[in-house]
Motif scaffolding. Structure first.
Motif, PDB file in Angstrom:
ATOM      1  N   ARG A 104       0.813  -1.209   0.000  1.00  0.00           N
ATOM      2  CA  ARG A 104       0.000   0.000   0.000  1.00  0.00           C
ATOM      3  C   ARG A 104       0.849   1.263   0.000  1.00  0.00           C
ATOM      4  O   ARG A 104       0.388   2.335  -0.356  1.00  0.00           O
ATOM      5  N   PHE A 105       2.118   1.199   0.427  1.00  0.00           N
ATOM      6  CA  PHE A 105       2.992   2.364   0.459  1.00  0.00           C
ATOM      7  C   PHE A 105       4.098   2.264  -0.612  1.00  0.00           C
ATOM      8  O   PHE A 105       5.124   2.920  -0.513  1.00  0.00           O
ATOM      9  N   LYS A 106       3.864   1.418  -1.631  1.00  0.00           N
ATOM     10  CA  LYS A 106       4.910   1.211  -2.640  1.00  0.00           C
ATOM     11  C   LYS A 106       5.157   2.462  -3.468  1.00  0.00           C
ATOM     12  O   LYS A 106       6.287   2.846  -3.751  1.00  0.00           O
ATOM     13  N   LYS A 107       4.044   3.128  -3.851  1.00  0.00           N
ATOM     14  CA  LYS A 107       4.216   4.328  -4.664  1.00  0.00           C
ATOM     15  C   LYS A 107       4.949   5.419  -3.896  1.00  0.00           C
ATOM     16  O   LYS A 107       5.801   6.123  -4.449  1.00  0.00           O
ATOM     17  N   LEU A 108       4.596   5.551  -2.603  1.00  0.00           N
ATOM     18  CA  LEU A 108       5.292   6.543  -1.784  1.00  0.00           C
ATOM     19  C   LEU A 108       6.760   6.160  -1.627  1.00  0.00           C
ATOM     20  O   LEU A 108       7.641   7.024  -1.631  1.00  0.00           O
ATOM     21  N   ALA A 109       7.035   4.864  -1.559  1.00  0.00           N
ATOM     22  CA  ALA A 109       8.441   4.443  -1.440  1.00  0.00           C
ATOM     23  C   ALA A 109       9.204   4.703  -2.733  1.00  0.00           C
ATOM     24  O   ALA A 109      10.397   5.046  -2.707  1.00  0.00           O
ATOM     25  N   ASP A 110       8.498   4.570  -3.860  1.00  0.00           N
ATOM     26  CA  ASP A 110       9.163   4.843  -5.134  1.00  0.00           C
ATOM     27  C   ASP A 110       9.490   6.319  -5.273  1.00  0.00           C
ATOM     28  O   ASP A 110      10.488   6.698  -5.894  1.00  0.00           O
ATOM     29  N   MET A 111       8.631   7.183  -4.702  1.00  0.00           N
ATOM     30  CA  MET A 111       8.850   8.631  -4.842  1.00  0.00           C
ATOM     31  C   MET A 111       9.976   9.108  -3.927  1.00  0.00           C
ATOM     32  O   MET A 111      10.777   9.943  -4.303  1.00  0.00           O
TER      33      MET A 111
END
Length: 799
Positions: A780-787
């Motif tokens: 669920r926090f993958k996109k935030l981790a990518d950013m």
């Protein structure tokens, strides 16, 4: 009639009359004549013979009582010798019953009874008679007294005045035993005939009782009368006068005779075998059942005493007599256990408390029975192997140290599994933990003896299959002392030295205190700190008795030169491991009198002019106080004074702006900002620096930095410009509303895994913020981790 000179002659006439065939003496009359011979002194010749007295007297009259004829009863006749029969004499009768019971014919002197006479009411009457001249009413004879006696007839039967009678005689009494003495009374005359001679006889009650004919004593006439067969008897006794002859009168009475009990019957149990049961959980003293040895006797003769004389339960059970002293109560004497012994047999004996009244030809006065007691199985709570536990634990024991293991088991045959718990109220601080299955008691945190030296906890044991079966046991934990506290000076940390003190003078005795309590007692040692070892002013002497002396090394002390001295003292205890601490003792230089009493310790007092008196000091202090009051009053008035920006009182539809800076007031708040200031921006600009009424800003207003061109616009834009200036000021003013609703989220909390995501205060560090942990938060926090995550090492830089 005989007459004689110089003498007295008595002539008696005895009159008899016949009444009912009986001759009775009625009256006796006599006439007395007295003749005297004397000489007249004047004439010298003798006087003539004359009668001096003439009279009559009556003796007793006798008359039978209870006359029942129709005519008045003739009593007798009175007659005087002076009565010539011409009716000139009148007879008068006085005394007891005259005119009511007795009457007299005043002409003839005949006496009659006009009422029935009863000797038992009155046995005689005393009467007086007199003869008077009928014409002159002068007495012709002296008044004479006579008696009328009433003769008795047998008209009263014997009577028992206290009947009916109640009497008691012991059962099994011998013949002739006295029961009761009776007496009958007869109202007839006992001195005349046999009218009052009473003879006793028994009409009913034979053959059990008899009565003595002369004395009236009732006696036993039948031997071995048994109360248990017949208890009450009714005896009818007769008393007859005239000596019991035919024609005598008789009276009767009843005597109720009761046979009293004697101990002549042995006790006997109702059953030869009693079956009883009791649950094993019955406490000591519980009633199991009762037995009864019946006794035909009553009262104290039937009272029993019970005892267990044999059987395997004589030590487990007990027997006592109930308050009525009739029944035997069997009670529990010791705790019961079905699993250990399920049944008991008792041999109980019952015996009379009173001695036997007859020989023992009928057997001993006691009886024996057998009592079989069955113990019933019940579901019992777990049972600990000890009634209480005692544990000692050093206060430096690490958390998780095991104290001991408590053990409990199910006493029933099922032997259910037991679980252990600590009662929460006994360990509110949660210092201990117990293993639920093994009962191992452990510490959860470090124990401090100086805080709590004893812990009393309650351990509960519960059957796993039946949670209602719970038992408890007390565990006392004593925390043993460890030398983990530093000693320190006791009670004081400041002393004084007089200016006139000499070298070597004692100024203070110091003692130490320690929260620890060693078994051998405290042993403190004192010394000066290393930096104060060569102190030229003071020295310390350890007295080796837990005290130390502070001594001066010199003299010539002066407050003006130095008023305070600091003396560091090292204190060590005698326990292992040795604990020591340094306490600083403040020594103040004071002015003392010649006795060593402190006068003042303030060095500033010496800088005052010598001419300044105490009164002047008080006056100065009063002036200062008055000035302070005036300043406070002026500030208060200035705060409450209202100064409007403009004096223009012209009405305007936009008169007020209602300010809502709190939850109260509403439209009724008329103390809001005056919009009149907006009609004159120039005037308002001069007061831009005025502080807000409701708060004190921490920084200066930014409105002064607003360009005047924006504020001083012409025409209709003046108000618009002023408003824009105020908006700009509010935007840059951190103290402007809504200051009371500002909330700062600097972090998400100390328990948050993500910690703080806020950028506030992030500029305080020049280091790059790392977001590697975002990769661990899941898809669920993958996109935030990518950013924000760290790029791979082989990835080319973004810039």
């Amino acid at each position: 009639m005989l007459n004689r000179v110089n003498g007295v002659y008595l002539l008696s006439f005895i009159l008899y009359y016949v009444s009912k065939g009986n001759f009775r003496l009625n009256s006796v009359c006599y006439t007395c004549y007295t003749f005297s011979h004397s000489h007249d002194e004047d004439a010298g010749r003798p006087t003539r013979l004359q009668r001096v007295k003439r009279g009559w007297v009556w003796n007793q009259f006798f008359v039978l009582e209870e006359y029942t004829g129709l005519e008045p009863l003739y009593i007798g006749k009175l007659h005087s010798d002076m009565d010539k029969g011409d009716g000139s004499i009148k007879y008068i009768l006085n005394g007891e019953g005259a005119g009511t019971t007795f009457t007299i014919d005043d002409g003839t002197g005949d006496i009659h009874a006009i009422q029935r006479l009863d000797r038992e009411v009155k046995s005689q009457y005393v009467l007086r008679a007199q003869a008077r001249n009928r014409l002159t009413d002068r007495p012709l004879e002296p008044e004479s007294e006579f008696i009328v006696k009433i003769q008795d007839i047998n008209d009263n039967e014997p009577r028992f005045l206290d009947g009916p009678y109640q009497a008691t005689v012991p059962e099994m009494s011998q013949i002739g035993t006295s029961v009761i003495h009776l007496t009958a009374t007869d109202a007839d005359d006992p001195t005349y005939g046999n009218s009052a001679r009473v003879v006793y006889s028994i009409l009913e009650g034979q053959p059990y009782f008899s009565v003595d004919a002369k004395t009236g004593m009732v006696r036993v006439s039948l031997a071995d009368m048994d109360r248990e067969i017949r208890e009450n008897y009714t005896v009818l006794i007769q008393a007859k006068d005239m000596g019991g002859q035919l024609g005598g009168l008789a009276g009767t009475t009843t005597v109720n005779i009761t046979l009293s009990d004697i101990n002549d019957n042995p006790p006997m149990f109702e059953q030869r075998l009693y079956q009883m049961s009791v649950p094993e959980s019955a406490p000591v003293g519980s009633v199991v059942g009762r037995v009864w040895a019946k006794d035909r006797d009553i009262g104290v003769n039937s009272e029993m005493k019970y005892s267990i004389i044999d059987g395997d339960g004589r030590d487990t059970f007990d027997v006592s007599t109930d308050p009525s002293n009739l029944f035997g109560i069997i009670t529990v004497k010791k705790p019961l256990d079905f699993e250990t012994k399920p049944s008991y047999t008792l041999k109980v004996e019952g015996a009379n408390t009173q001695p036997e009244a007859v020989p023992r030809h009928r057997g001993t006065f006691k009886d024996v029975t057998i009592v079989h007691v069955s113990v019933e199985d019940v579901d019992e709570p777990p049972r600990f192997d000890a009634s209480s536990y005692y544990v000692e634990m050093r206060e430096d024991a690490v958390a998780g140290a095991q104290l001991r293991t408590v053990s409990a088991r199910d006493p029933d045959a099922a032997n259910n599994t037991v679980r252990y718990y600590i009662e929460k109220s006994s360990d509110p601080q949660k210092n201990f933990y117990i293993d639920i299955t093994s009962g191992s008691l452990m510490t959860v945190r470090l124990l401090d003896r100086e805080e709590v030296c004893w812990h009393n906890i309650t351990v509960l044991a519960m059957e796993m299959n039946n949670p209602s079966q719970i038992s408890s046991v007390s565990v006392a934990v004593k925390v043993l002392d460890v030398n983990d506290n530093l000693p320190s000076l006791a009670d004081f940390s400041e002393v004084y030295v007089c200016e006139n003190a000499k070298a070597g003078q004692l100024i203070q005795t110091v003692t130490a205190e320690d929260a620890d309590e060693p078994q051998a007692g405290h042993h403190f040692t004192y010394s000066l700190a290393p930096e104060a070892t060569n102190n030229p002013n003071f020295t310390l002497r350890d007295n080796q008795d837990n005290t130390a002396w502070i001594l001066t090394r010199r003299g010539g002390w002066s407050q003006s030169e130095q008023s305070l001295y600091y003396l560091p003292i090292v204190i060590s205890d005698g326990e292992q491991p040795v604990q020591s601490s340094t306490s600083t003792l403040t020594v103040r230089v004071c002015s003392c009198d010649h006795k060593g009493s402190v006068m003042t310790c303030n060095a500033e007092a010496y800088s005052l002019p010598a001419s300044l008196s105490r009164g002047a000091l008080i006056a100065i202090l009063c002036c200062i106080f008055v000035l302070l009051v005036m300043i406070l009053l002026m500030l208060s008035l200035r705060t409450h004074r209202k100064k409007p920006f403009l004096c223009d009182e012209e009405e305007n539809v936009h008169e007020n702006i209602v300010r809502y800076d709190d939850e109260g007031g509403g439209e009724e708040d008329t103390e809001a900002f005056d919009i009149a200031a907006m009609w004159n921006p120039r005037e308002a600009h001069h007061h831009v620096g005025k502080m807000r009424q409701d708060m004190l800003p921490e920084i200066e207003s930014l409105s002064r930095y607003v360009p005047q061109a924006c504020v001083m616009g012409g025409g209709d834009s003046s108000v618009h410009g002023y408003v824009l200036a105020k908006l700009l000021e509010a935007d840059f003013d951190p103290c402007a509303p809504p200051y009371d609703s500002l909330q700062t989220y600097a972090y998400e909390g100390e328990c948050s895994v993500a910690e703080s995501l806020s950028s506030l205060q992030s500029g305080t560090s020049n280091a790059d913020h790392e977001y590697d942990y975002l990769n661990d938060w899941g898809p669920r926090f993958k996109k935030l981790a990518d950013m924000y995550g760290v790029l791979e090492t082989n990835s080319p830089p973004l810039w």
